[in-house]
Enzyme design. Structure first.
Site, short mmCIF file in Angstrom:
data_model
loop_
_atom_site.label_atom_id
_atom_site.label_comp_id
_atom_site.label_asym_id
_atom_site.label_seq_id
_atom_site.Cartn_x
_atom_site.Cartn_y
_atom_site.Cartn_z
N ASP A 285 6.88 41.36 21.84
CA ASP A 285 6.08 42.03 20.81
C ASP A 285 5.27 43.14 21.46
O ASP A 285 5.82 44.00 22.13
CB ASP A 285 5.21 40.98 20.09
CG ASP A 285 4.44 41.57 18.93
OD1 ASP A 285 4.94 42.50 18.29
OD2 ASP A 285 3.30 41.13 18.68
N ALA A 286 3.94 43.09 21.31
CA ALA A 286 3.13 44.20 21.77
C ALA A 286 2.62 43.95 23.18
O ALA A 286 2.13 42.86 23.48
CB ALA A 286 1.96 44.39 20.83
N ARG B 22 -5.75 27.68 16.80
CA ARG B 22 -4.53 28.30 17.32
C ARG B 22 -3.69 27.23 18.02
O ARG B 22 -4.22 26.22 18.46
CB ARG B 22 -4.88 29.44 18.29
CG ARG B 22 -5.70 30.54 17.63
CD ARG B 22 -5.94 31.71 18.58
NE ARG B 22 -4.74 32.41 18.96
CZ ARG B 22 -4.12 33.34 18.22
NH1 ARG B 22 -4.63 33.69 17.04
NH2 ARG B 22 -3.02 33.92 18.64
N HIS C 269 -37.54 46.53 34.71
CA HIS C 269 -38.34 46.41 33.49
C HIS C 269 -38.28 47.71 32.72
O HIS C 269 -38.34 48.77 33.34
CB HIS C 269 -39.81 46.10 33.85
CG HIS C 269 -40.71 46.04 32.66
ND1 HIS C 269 -40.68 44.97 31.79
CD2 HIS C 269 -41.61 46.93 32.17
CE1 HIS C 269 -41.56 45.18 30.82
NE2 HIS C 269 -42.14 46.36 31.02
N ASP D 224 -3.17 30.59 27.17
CA ASP D 224 -3.27 29.70 26.00
C ASP D 224 -2.16 28.64 25.97
O ASP D 224 -2.39 27.54 25.48
CB ASP D 224 -3.18 30.51 24.70
CG ASP D 224 -4.44 31.32 24.42
OD1 ASP D 224 -5.33 31.36 25.29
OD2 ASP D 224 -4.53 31.91 23.32
N LYS E 77 -13.67 43.54 18.45
CA LYS E 77 -14.94 44.03 19.03
C LYS E 77 -15.17 45.50 18.69
O LYS E 77 -16.31 45.95 18.53
CB LYS E 77 -14.99 43.81 20.54
CG LYS E 77 -15.60 42.48 20.92
CD LYS E 77 -14.75 41.35 20.56
CE LYS E 77 -15.11 40.12 19.94
NZ LYS E 77 -14.05 39.18 19.67
#
Ligand code: NAD
Length: 470
Positions: free
Chosen positions: A41-42, A276, A448, A316, A56
């Site tokens: 795919d991509a 998923r 700061h 995954d 995002k």
């Protein structure tokens, strides 16, 4: 990334060009290995094309729109207009720039790129159908499976990429929906709720658990839920989505509660974000007979090896958490091991970030995890309401909390809610990995006024040395 024809043999075949696969390919190429990286795919995987990056990009746009229209307390009055097509075009440009860059990095590292679907034929041969429909055969010495995950689809729902969507379809929606129903109050559901509520959509989230983000700390969940409610998001907790119908221009989702109460929710579109699952069914894995875990992830060791010595799995497809940075880390480890180096995932802790408003970031142990693990946890906290930087940016919500082991005086974990939590957690990730004490962090000069002073103050608080909260 097209090439005329794939090679007929390679040392390392990597299947899947997401953040796991491409990181493994580039690193293995840099280490002098002969690498072929294939994707059906991509290039860039779900993360770059349909997940982290497009979401995002749109979230940053939604922040601009929402902030500009809600800053009356600062004397700013604006009513921004959004051209959705132009916004999507800009977002597609961001994606293209990143995917093109990664392809170039692969090429620079000598990686062969193949646009095609790969299926294992046996333990050292694979069949490839390239996108032009041609069939090829490739022999390989070692392989890395990096096929990722896909959205779980609810069986009775008529997914059509127009009105009934998975998160993959969201970033090419025809327009901004007036009413959006989201099923699932996990990572994806909440990021989408943030995005669309800020773009002016009426958002309702149905979730079968009794709160957002099941499994997360109550304190963090409460902050996120309350802020989303203040953005106008409606929640229906304890509601299990059971059915969905599309009626002319409306989608009707039925939900059921434990006591059998049925409710119908109507919206212009719905997005289902109920988790998923690993992609293990498209690559001929049955030929290799690899061992899997109970939840059907490929079972790997600390060097990312599967039950076959020459086959690795990363990302995954190889287990939770299903996060891009965990995939890239495993990609690096696999590449090093393939090159004969000593590498392991054993000493890595994986941070988690949710890009809601405010953002949430965690690393290591929470107070309750630490106590359960037998530590004597000591907590230090700095609320952003006491931070000069947070007030000057009109973002006083949230806190930095660090969990310290009282005996060893090392940092065990941190939870941050607030603006830039995703960036702030980096300092604490390094501190934990380096075994730093809270004193090491609190005695380090932080500029700061910055949000990072809150990390310093939270560490000082564990030592009763905080000066901005007492
Ligand atoms: P998730 O597991 O985080 O949340 C799914 C939610 O759906 C759960 O709360 C569950 O109770 C609910 N649910 C399941 N079936 C339901 C039903 N029939 N009716 C109502 N509610 C139902 O899954 P996700 O949000 O789809 O995210 C998937 C993965 O993507 C996560 O594991 C995460 O690792 C990854 N992700 C990460 C990020 C990030 O790092 N910022 C962003 C997006 C996704």
């Amino acid at each position: 990334m097209a090439m005329s024809s794939p090679p007929t043999e390679t040392d390392v075949l990597i299947i899947g060009a997401g953040p796991g696969g491409y990181a493994a390919a580039i690193r293995a190429g840099q280490l002098g290995l002969d690498v072929t990286l294939a994707d059906a795919d991509a290039f860039g995987g779900v993360c770059l094309n349909y997940g982290c990056i497009p979401s995002k990009a749109l979230l940053s746009a939604a922040d601009i729109v929402h902030d500009a229209g809600h800053r009356e307390s600062m004397g700013i009055y604006a009513d921004p207009y959004i051209d959705w097509d132009e916004l999507l075009e800009w977002q597609a440009g961001v994606v293209a720039r990143l995917t093109d860059g990664v392809k170039q990095l692969c090429t620079n590292a000598g990686v062969e790129l193949v646009d095609g679907r790969v299926r294992f034929v046996d333990e050292h041969r694979a069949a490839i159908t390239t996108t032009d429909g041609a069939d090829h055969e490739l022999s390989f010495d070692r392989a890395v499976v990096a096929t990722g995950s896909r959205a779980v689809e609810l069986e009775t729902f008529p997914f059509d990429e127009e009105a009934v969507l998975t998160s993959r379809d969201v970033f090419s929606m025809a327009d901004i929906p007036r009413r959006l129903l989201i099923v699932g109050a996990g990572y994806i559901g909440l990021e989408l709720a943030t995005l669309f509520s800020k773009l002016g959509t009426a958002v309702r989230v149905v979730e079968f658990e009794d709160d957002v983000l099941p499994g997360w700390d109550d304190n963090l969940r409460e902050r996120i839920r309350e802020h989303l409610e203040s953005l106008g998001v409606e929640f229906a907790f304890g509601h299990r989505a059971t059915d969905c119908t599309v009626e002319s221009s409306e989608v009707v989702v039925s939900t059921e509660t434990d006591d059998g109460t049925e409710t119908e929710h109507t919206a212009d579109r719905i997005v289902v974000a109920v988790g998923r699952q690993p992609v293990t069914d498209t690559v001929g894995l049955e030929t290799l007979n690899l061992e899997t875990t109970e939840r059907e992830f490929l079972d790997i060791d600390e060097q990312c090896r599967t039950s076959l010595d020459h086959v690795f799995a990363i990302g995954d497809v190889a287990g939770e958490p299903m996060l891009a940075h965990k995939a890239s880390t495993e990609g690096h480890v696999a590449a090093e091991v393939l090159a004969g180096r000593d590498a392991s995932t054993a000493d890595q802790q994986i941070p988690a970030v949710i890009f809601t408003d405010p953002e949430v970031a965690t690393i290591g142990l929470s107070e309750s995890d630490a106590a359960a693990a037998g530590y004597s946890p000591l907590i230090g906290e700095m609320p952003f309401s006491a931070s000069g930087r947070a007030l000057t940016t009109n973002s006083p919500e949230g806190f930095v909390r660090v969990v310290v082991d009282e005996e060893a005086s090392t940092i065990l974990g941190a939870q941050i809610v607030g603006a830039d939590a995703s960036e702030l957690v980096g300092e604490l990730i390094v501190a934990i990995r380096a075994g730093l004490s809270p004193h090491d962090v609190s005695a380090t000069v932080h500029p700061h006024p910055t949000f990072s002073e809150a990390v310093m103050e939270a560490c000082a608080d564990t030592l009763d040395e905080a000066v901005h909260t007492n």
